[in-house]
Design a protein around this motif. Structure first.
Motif, short mmCIF file in Angstrom:
data_model
loop_
_atom_site.label_atom_id
_atom_site.label_comp_id
_atom_site.label_asym_id
_atom_site.label_seq_id
_atom_site.Cartn_x
_atom_site.Cartn_y
_atom_site.Cartn_z
N ARG A 41 -2.76 2.11 4.07
CA ARG A 41 -1.65 1.59 4.88
C ARG A 41 -1.84 0.10 5.17
O ARG A 41 -1.30 -0.41 6.14
CB ARG A 41 -1.52 2.39 6.18
CG ARG A 41 -1.08 3.85 5.93
CD ARG A 41 -0.68 4.54 7.23
NE ARG A 41 -1.81 4.74 8.11
CZ ARG A 41 -1.74 4.78 9.44
NH1 ARG A 41 -0.57 4.60 10.04
NH2 ARG A 41 -2.82 4.99 10.15
N ASN A 96 3.80 -2.84 10.26
CA ASN A 96 4.30 -1.78 11.15
C ASN A 96 3.40 -0.55 11.01
O ASN A 96 2.34 -0.61 10.38
CB ASN A 96 5.75 -1.46 10.78
CG ASN A 96 5.89 -1.13 9.31
OD1 ASN A 96 5.23 -0.22 8.80
ND2 ASN A 96 6.71 -1.88 8.58
N PRO A 125 0.85 -1.20 0.00
CA PRO A 125 0.00 0.00 0.00
C PRO A 125 0.89 1.25 0.00
O PRO A 125 2.02 1.22 0.49
CB PRO A 125 -0.79 -0.13 1.31
CG PRO A 125 0.05 -0.99 2.19
CD PRO A 125 0.78 -1.93 1.28
N GLU A 126 0.33 2.31 -0.55
CA GLU A 126 1.09 3.54 -0.75
C GLU A 126 1.78 4.05 0.52
O GLU A 126 2.92 4.49 0.48
CB GLU A 126 0.13 4.61 -1.27
CG GLU A 126 0.78 5.69 -2.08
CD GLU A 126 -0.26 6.73 -2.49
OE1 GLU A 126 -1.42 6.34 -2.75
OE2 GLU A 126 0.11 7.92 -2.54
N GLY A 127 1.07 3.94 1.64
CA GLY A 127 1.61 4.48 2.89
C GLY A 127 2.86 3.78 3.38
O GLY A 127 3.55 4.28 4.27
N GLY A 128 3.17 2.62 2.79
CA GLY A 128 4.30 1.84 3.29
C GLY A 128 5.67 2.37 2.91
O GLY A 128 6.69 1.86 3.40
N GLN A 136 4.94 6.97 14.31
CA GLN A 136 5.77 6.78 13.11
C GLN A 136 7.19 7.25 13.33
O GLN A 136 8.14 6.65 12.82
CB GLN A 136 5.14 7.51 11.92
CG GLN A 136 3.78 6.92 11.54
CD GLN A 136 3.30 7.36 10.18
OE1 GLN A 136 3.70 8.41 9.68
NE2 GLN A 136 2.45 6.56 9.56
N PHE A 163 9.64 4.64 14.59
CA PHE A 163 9.78 3.37 13.85
C PHE A 163 11.15 2.76 14.10
O PHE A 163 12.18 3.42 13.97
CB PHE A 163 9.59 3.64 12.35
CG PHE A 163 9.86 2.44 11.46
CD1 PHE A 163 9.01 1.34 11.47
CD2 PHE A 163 10.97 2.40 10.62
CE1 PHE A 163 9.25 0.23 10.65
CE2 PHE A 163 11.22 1.30 9.79
CZ PHE A 163 10.35 0.22 9.82
N PRO A 205 7.76 4.95 3.59
CA PRO A 205 8.87 5.30 4.50
C PRO A 205 9.54 4.07 5.13
O PRO A 205 10.78 4.00 5.20
CB PRO A 205 8.19 6.17 5.57
CG PRO A 205 6.98 6.71 4.90
CD PRO A 205 6.51 5.62 3.96
N ALA A 206 8.74 3.11 5.56
CA ALA A 206 9.34 1.92 6.17
C ALA A 206 10.11 1.12 5.12
O ALA A 206 11.22 0.64 5.37
CB ALA A 206 8.26 1.04 6.81
N PHE A 249 3.49 1.93 9.20
CA PHE A 249 3.31 2.48 7.87
C PHE A 249 2.51 1.55 6.96
O PHE A 249 1.93 1.99 5.98
CB PHE A 249 4.67 2.76 7.23
CG PHE A 249 5.46 3.82 7.92
CD1 PHE A 249 5.21 5.16 7.65
CD2 PHE A 249 6.44 3.49 8.85
CE1 PHE A 249 5.94 6.15 8.30
CE2 PHE A 249 7.17 4.48 9.50
CZ PHE A 249 6.92 5.81 9.22
N ASP A 250 2.50 0.31 7.27
CA ASP A 250 1.98 -0.71 6.35
C ASP A 250 1.68 -1.95 7.17
O ASP A 250 2.57 -2.73 7.48
CB ASP A 250 3.07 -0.98 5.29
CG ASP A 250 2.77 -2.16 4.38
OD1 ASP A 250 1.68 -2.75 4.48
OD2 ASP A 250 3.65 -2.48 3.55
N ARG A 284 13.51 2.56 4.32
CA ARG A 284 14.51 2.28 5.36
C ARG A 284 14.93 0.82 5.35
O ARG A 284 16.11 0.50 5.55
CB ARG A 284 13.96 2.68 6.73
CG ARG A 284 14.17 4.18 6.92
CD ARG A 284 13.88 4.60 8.32
NE ARG A 284 12.66 5.38 8.36
CZ ARG A 284 12.09 5.83 9.46
NH1 ARG A 284 12.63 5.55 10.64
NH2 ARG A 284 11.00 6.54 9.41
#
Lengths: 513, 513
Positions: free
Chosen positions: B239, B253, A51-54, B290, B293, A56-57, B255-256, A60
């Motif tokens: 998410r 997590n 999903p789009e929100g993922g 967030q 994280f 940032p994680a 974000f997702d 990293r």
């Protein structure tokens, strides 16, 4: 005990040291490649499932795995083991592993991690700027980012070898085993053959059946058709998947290699071609030896060879009469509205040469390589300092006019169309043409070695071709350098000859030129 | 400068040392947790997307990431940084991070990597044996593997603390912040309350509407219904994802965070309950801060708290009249054949107490905890050496008869039904009941703090409940230990009181007992 006995002991110790060093090196290599393959799964997920929100994680996770991998490669222990093995008495297999690992180590070790990170950050910014610039037809917005990439990549090449042509050094990132000299000769020959051939085709009065497959073809049926095509050629769904993504790609290893495709409701032939193209990539990965997973012997031989496998299936199989003899009835089962089409109609539709296409990824089998030649000449001159970034649009348009007889009206349809330069991937484009050229040479050899290959394809018998590719290409992993691999498979060094013979015969017949 | 000035300088240096050490520790922790979260994506993929043939590569990827993570945690540098920080002047937030990291470091450092790998290998073998043993109702096939796990896990506990009850040490792997004493007290209270309550229910002549939702409900409509339920409670699909897997689970997590569910064509109510249960887990993960994280401040507070969030939604929301007032019309839109059902019918159907169910995962809200008590008492006695492996089937069956009034005919429906012991996960089961108990206590506090919570749920207004949970639970990550978290949220230490009050009131009214 005499001197000889002592020497024997010393020899034993040497052999044993080398043996231990080799095992230790292999353990390290397996480990960093396994981290790389884990990152590959995360990359697939990012493009297909996440999903789009993922984001940032995921960023990293990927940068952490990349930095762990880099640390493992450049660890002093890697260098020490390679030193121990440099003069050791190795089997051919061991020597191949040491050769490949040394190359990877030397490049990784030569380039400061800081620069790698700088390039990665510059790419993130350049990608955003490029997307906007392309949307708004605004080259000036992208120009400073392109300039930055040229500088960073020159610095990158300089760290690896300050005494060599920086473009050649960058090219080796994607194709480490073919010289720039041979590559330039191949691209020159392509230009010299294709420009007049395309001119002749345009001047001909041949009238190909290009409208037979016009209409609206729903995505669900196209997906079923793509699965039919994969079943026909023999994709092993127990070791793969078919999904949809905005840019088709293949990702995986010898145990699990997945394909994506995309659908255009107006063009079901494109989906078939694209799916078979990706299948060729997947089949290569799935044909790598499982017992060598994570080592160079179980890893693909870089981009040109990979592309040769996809192009072989896309062009030599998927654009052949033999294939359409077999596949047209399946196509017509999914789309009964095309029941009137003949095999010849399908053959002509998938082989039409476009008059005025400006976009590389929509190009036909011939004009495609002139799109590549333009990019190659421009990026080579940029990196060598023979062309200024500000002159790229004009140069691009001039070359399109010169080679393809068409001139883009906008930079969005011109030098901003591809994503590659926003990643700073200078040297990548030539591997597409090298892949096509290699595909033609391999396919000619397969046709020579396999009796009645065309008839077998029409009969849906793909095993002989698969076995030929497995035996001559897939099973070797990176054991041989590219040229050696091609020579062993075809008896000749890589050249454009088989490709030019193939297109001259095929398109000569199609267009009567 | 006098002595004081020198002392000031020393203080500055201390502060600065501690500051640097804290930053360095945080960098390390983020790195190993990011590797852990990358492995989580690979685990999700394995259960939801991976083709079967991918197993060998996936196993190596996961074991490589696990060993890299373990090396990072147990690196001497981690211990040195924790030593530096042990007596430093830290903020509450920093102290919480150091507390959590110390616990993880000490456990990882105490147990030899060899033993971890031995347990992992034993699990692979035990899993295969368990699957066969369950299929063939053959406990003897599984017994030696169970015995091996008991021995290995005792050894594991012994490395961590040879002076404490090994079962308590193992339990802390899943729930590190609640004492065994409190846990045993809670489980005892559950048994003492539930055994007579269930007896009374069985003796009652209440006639619940349990047949209203019988029929065949196709999977596609059930999936649409599961999405409707998630939309209602407010799952953020930007998410997350909903997929199907053989065992429902949640992974991700802040974000997702993704949910899986499964469908039984004869039981659409089960899919609604299971989906809402997983949603509670996901909502917890998505509510973690967030910015934290990869650190304990952005990580969940272990299994009991996680389970409290899923049970709160499954039971206190999803098994309430208020929810079905809202959701029944949606249900009936998907399944018009249930148009005659009333809210009371739905309420009774989802709250029926089974007479003769032997299977934990199919249990109702009351008998569930007796299934747990049986497992807890048996695994505790196994690990403590008070019960022999060969006596497990008989003991299991006796306890089922004693607590639930039913006796399994086969071990497949008895002590072989759960996967947990084949992984050697002794100490895991109690966290399910602790989660339910905590859910009841948290929900009672939320009902106290939020005006007319029932009416809001019936109106489809889930924000006040979500905000209460975010504020009182999710946003804290692992900042507080479990009991402190519960006390801050509810004003009381964790106990079974809220749960027993809730079930006595609810089931007393339903069954007239």
């Amino acid at each position: 005990m005499g001197t000889e006995a002592v020497e024997d002991d010393a020899d034993d110790a040497d052999t044993s040291d080398a043996h231990d060093a080799y095992d230790a090196l292999l353990d390290r290599v397996r480990r960093w490649n396994t981290v790389g393959s884990a990152a590959g799964v995360l990359g697939w997920d990012q493009q297909v499932m996440m999903p789009e929100g993922g984001t940032p994680a995921r960023s990293r996770q990927l940068s952490t795995l990349s930095s762990i991998r880099h640390e493992m490669i450049t660890d002093a222990e890697t260098g020490d083991l390679l030193d121990t093995l440099a003069d050791a008495d190795l089997t051919d297999e061991q020597a191949a592993v040491v050769r490949e690992v040394s190359r990877e180590y030397e490049r990784a070790d030569a380039v400061p991690r800081r620069l790698v990170e700088e390039i990665s950050e510059a790419s993130t910014e350049a990608l955003q700027a490029w997307e906007k610039a392309k949307d708004e037809n605004d080259f000036d917005r992208f120009a400073p980012h392109l300039q930055r990439h040229v500088e960073l990549k020159r610095e990158y090449a300089d760290h690896i070898d300050p005494d060599r042509d920086p473009y050649e050094v960058l090219f080796e990132e994607y194709e480490p085993c073919l010289s720039m000299e041979r590559t330039e000769a191949i691209l020159d020959e392509l230009r010299e053959t294709l420009v007049p051939l395309i001119d002749a085709i345009r001047a001909s009065d041949a009238d190909l059946a290009v409208d037979t497959f016009e209409g609206k073809f729903p995505e669900d049926e196209q997906e079923a058709l793509a699965r039919d095509a994969l079943d026909l050629v023999g994709y092993d769904f127990d070791r793969g998947r078919l999904d949809v993504s905005s840019h088709p790609f293949t990702s995986g290893n010898q145990f699990d290699c997945r394909i994506t495709t995309r659908f255009d409701e107006s063009d079901p032939l494109a989906a078939v071609g694209s799916t078979i193209h990706e299948y060729g990539h997947a089949q290569y990965a799935l044909g790598l030896p499982q017992k060598h997973f994570g080592t160079p012997l179980g890893d693909d031989r870089d981009l040109s060879v990979h592309e040769s496998q996809s192009r072989l299936f896309e062009n030599h199989v998927g654009r052949s009469r033999a294939f359409w003899e077999r596949f047209l009835p399946t196509f017509q089962e999914q789309f009964p509205e095309t029941d009137d089409a003949t095999v010849e109609d399908a053959y002509e539709a998938v082989n039409q040469v476009y008059e005025d296409n400006l976009i590389r990824v929509e190009a036909d089998e011939l004009t495609y390589h002139l799109h590549i030649v333009v990019r190659f000449e421009i990026e080579r001159d940029l990196v060598r300092g023979d062309l200024a970034v500000e002159d790229v649009p004009e140069t691009w348009n001039d070359k399109y006019e010169q080679y393809l007889g068409i001139r883009p009206d906008t930079d969005s349809e011109g030098c901003l169309q591809d994503i590659h330069w926003s990643h700073g991937n200078f040297g990548y484009f030539p591997t597409y043409s090298l892949g096509s050229v290699m595909a033609a040479q391999l396919y000619a050899a397969a046709e020579h070695d396999i009796d009645d290959l065309d008839d077998k394809i029409t009969a849906g018998e793909f095993e002989p071709l698969q076995e030929w590719l497995a035996e001559n290409v897939h099973q070797h992993g990176s054991r041989y350098e590219t040229n050696e691999l091609v020579k062993r498979a075809t008896g000749e060094a890589l050249s454009a000859d088989a490709f030019t013979d193939y297109v001259e015969a095929k398109y000569g017949e199609l267009y009567g030129v």
